[in-house]
Design an enzyme around this catalytic site. Structure first.
Site, PDB file in Angstrom:
ATOM      1  N   GLY A 179       0.872  -1.060  -0.150  1.00 47.31           N
ATOM      2  CA  GLY A 179      -0.017  -0.080  -0.095  1.00 47.31           C
ATOM      3  C   GLY A 179       0.813   1.334  -0.040  1.00 47.31           C
ATOM      4  N   ASN A 207      -8.432   3.617   7.980  1.00 50.02           N
ATOM      5  CA  ASN A 207      -7.939   2.802   8.653  1.00 50.02           C
ATOM      6  C   ASN A 207      -8.031   2.696  10.273  1.00 50.02           C
ATOM      7  OD1 ASN A 207      -5.929   4.762   8.015  1.00 50.02           O
ATOM      8  ND2 ASN A 207      -4.646   3.794   9.415  1.00 50.02           N
ATOM      9  N   GLN A 232      -7.504  -0.534   2.974  1.00 46.19           N
ATOM     10  CA  GLN A 232      -8.390  -1.060   3.851  1.00 46.19           C
ATOM     11  C   GLN A 232      -9.677  -1.848   3.501  1.00 46.19           C
ATOM     12  OE1 GLN A 232      -7.786  -1.964   7.206  1.00 46.19           O
ATOM     13  NE2 GLN A 232      -5.876  -0.865   7.465  1.00 46.19           N
ATOM     14  N   HIS A 256      -1.583  -7.930   2.491  1.00 48.56           N
ATOM     15  CA  HIS A 256      -1.730  -8.290   3.598  1.00 48.56           C
ATOM     16  C   HIS A 256      -2.721  -8.038   4.401  1.00 48.56           C
ATOM     17  CE1 HIS A 256      -0.018  -4.822   6.147  1.00 48.56           C
ATOM     18  NE2 HIS A 256       0.259  -4.408   4.971  1.00 48.56           N
ATOM     19  N   THR A 307      12.587  -7.274 -10.835  1.00 46.32           N
ATOM     20  CA  THR A 307      12.028  -8.866 -11.068  1.00 46.32           C
ATOM     21  C   THR A 307      10.725  -9.106 -10.241  1.00 46.32           C
ATOM     22  OG1 THR A 307      14.350  -9.396 -11.671  1.00 46.32           O
ATOM     23  CG2 THR A 307      12.744 -11.203 -11.023  1.00 46.32           C
ATOM     24  N   CYS A 362       0.536   1.504  12.369  1.00 44.73           N
ATOM     25  CA  CYS A 362       1.746   2.422  11.808  1.00 44.73           C
ATOM     26  C   CYS A 362       2.143   3.672  12.935  1.00 44.73           C
ATOM     27  CB  CYS A 362       1.442   2.975  10.647  1.00 44.73           C
ATOM     28  SG  CYS A 362       0.552   1.728   9.352  1.00 44.73           S
TER      29      CYS A 362
HETATM   30  N1  PLP Z   1      -3.113   3.026   3.447  1.00 43.89           N
HETATM   31  C1  PLP Z   1      -3.832   2.582   4.356  1.00 43.89           C
HETATM   32  C2  PLP Z   1      -5.197   3.161   4.596  1.00 43.89           C
HETATM   33  C3  PLP Z   1      -3.476   1.734   5.262  1.00 43.89           C
HETATM   34  O1  PLP Z   1      -4.322   1.431   6.353  1.00 43.89           O
HETATM   35  C4  PLP Z   1      -2.011   1.339   5.388  1.00 43.89           C
HETATM   36  C5  PLP Z   1      -1.493   0.266   6.248  1.00 43.89           C
HETATM   37  O2  PLP Z   1      -1.932   0.132   7.537  1.00 43.89           O
HETATM   38  C6  PLP Z   1      -1.349   1.710   4.293  1.00 43.89           C
HETATM   39  C7  PLP Z   1      -1.809   2.605   3.179  1.00 43.89           C
HETATM   40  C8  PLP Z   1       0.026   1.142   4.159  1.00 43.89           C
HETATM   41  O3  PLP Z   1       0.141  -0.115   3.479  1.00 43.89           O
HETATM   42  P1  PLP Z   1       1.268  -1.188   3.731  1.00 43.89           P
HETATM   43  O4  PLP Z   1       1.578  -1.563   4.977  1.00 43.89           O
HETATM   44  O5  PLP Z   1       0.782  -2.406   2.698  1.00 43.89           O
HETATM   45  O6  PLP Z   1       2.364  -0.294   3.102  1.00 43.89           O
END
Ligand code: PLP
Length: 379
Positions: free
Chosen positions: A77, A156, A184, A206, A242, A328
């Site tokens: 993401g 999120n 999400q 994931h 790759t 995060c």
């Molecule tokens: N965008 C949103 C709304 C998310 O909730 C997250 C991860 O929590 C991301 C982007 C980032 O995704 P990734 O963990 O795959 O880099």
């Protein structure tokens, strides 16, 4: 003699990441040990990997009603969001107008801010107390002729699903392009890119029971976007490197699996949400649920005069995984930018936890979560 059986861990942090589905795992195995050929090579040994990447791209396209050549595999993401915004802004030397909401993930907010620092014009638009974008604010933006509006599909932290189609229509009426961070939402709520009309969409495996470290960016044909990584001709010349065949195959398998059971899973998660809320209500706890029209299974709960961080650690001791803000921001005890943007009073904001149920969650899990929260608040 009494034996103490340790309770099993309850994982209720599916918005942070999800357990890899067995089916996805099994689909990946051949591409790790046996079919390891580089899909770009012309010999017969690489045909199976080339075919696997092609059919994964087709499967992903089918799940969101896109064309296969509009799906670009990325590392997740964060990369998809960075690419959508920076690839749009940096495709030529002209100044762009980049607009987003205050409650985006930092992958979007920080990408937009990096573009502001080098001279692009940026706007952060407000949301209401439920975290829904103020559409009249979008109407007032002067996008000029080089605009991009980026709005997340679902938040999120609080789960609010945004008015993506309406916002996209307004942006298009004003000559701007539209990106949605659907990290999400993909695999959890129905998404049809043609019906929505979006120009770009970010997703990450994931979050839908696929492997970590793989995602995709949907780019509607004709959308102006520079390549993300320079190098080889992979990903139609737009994202060199790759291909991670095993992860790409796992992503597609997990997405197809989740999409095939989406309404059934969502209905079950709604029932579990109701069970949890009614058990907490019955204990007369002073709490609020944040957001509106939330993602299935995501509950952002704010308890009055409590500490979300303390609750997280107490629940951890009881073998229950939840989150305070978003994962995060896990190390951060400050009130999150999302809770600030919805104007939640500090008394409640500081006592916020996010419980995100997933397809493995059960009624027993929910009862244990509720009982544990009640126990924490009864002391
Ligand atoms: N965008 C949103 C709304 C998310 O909730 C997250 C991860 O929590 C991301 C982007 C980032 O995704 P990734 O963990 O795959 O880099």
């Amino acid at each position: 003699m009494t034996t103490n059986v340790a309770p099993r861990t309850i994982y209720a942090d599916n918005a942070a990441t999800t357990r890899l589905s067995e089916r996805a795992f099994e689909s990946m195995l051949p591409f790790m040990l046996e079919d390891f050929g580089n899909p770009s090579q012309p010999y017969a040994f690489s045909r199976s990997t080339k075919r696997a990447v092609r059919s994964a791209r087709e499967a992903v396209a089918r799940c969101i009603n896109a064309e296969p050549d509009e799906i670009f595999f990325t590392s997740g993401g964060t990369e998809s969001d960075n690419w959508a915004i920076k690839g749009f802004a940096l495709r030529d030397a002209s100044q762009k107008v980049l607009t987003t909401s205050e409650i985006e993930h930092h992958a979007v907010l920080n990408s937009i801010d990096a573009m502001r620092v080098i001279g692009h014009r940026t706007h952060l638009l407000p949301v209401d107390s439920d975290g829904t974008l103020d559409l009249s604010a979008v109407e007032r933006v002067d996008f000029g002729d080089n605009g991009l509006m980026s709005l997340m599909f679902a938040n999120n932290e609080i789960g609010t699903l945004q008015p993506v189609k309406q916002t996209c229509d307004i942006a298009h009426d004003r000559g701007a392009y539209f990106h949605t961070d659907a990290v999400q939402a993909v695999g959890h709520v129905p998404i049809d890119v043609k019906d929505l009309g979006v120009d770009m969409l970010s997703a990450s495996a994931h979050k839908f029971n696929g492997p970590r470290g793989i995602g995709f960016l949907y780019v509607k044909n004709g959308t102006p976007l520079s390549s993300y990584a320079s190098g080889g001709a992979q990903e139609m010349g737009k994202r060199a490197g790759t291909e991670n065949t095993a992860a790409i195959v796992g992503l597609a398998t997990a997405l197809e699996q989740n999409c095939g059971k989406m309404s059934e899973t969502a209905a079950r998660l709604r029932d579990l949400e109701d069970e949890l809320l009614s058990q907490l209500d019955a204990a007369h706890l002073d709490f609020r649920r944040n957001g509106t029209n939330q993602l299935p299974g995501l509950l952002s709960l704010s308890f009055c005069n409590a500490s979300g961080e303390m609750m997280l650690h107490r629940l951890d001791l009881m073998k229950i995984c939840v989150s305070t803000g978003s994962a995060c921001d896990g190390a951060n005890t400050q009130i999150s930018h999302v809770l600030k943007a919805i104007g939640l009073e500090d008394d409640y904001a500081l006592g916020t936890i996010r419980i995100s149920l997933g397809r493995d969650s059960t009624s027993d899990d929910v009862s244990r979560i509720a009982a544990s929260i009640i126990k924490i608040h009864s002391k």
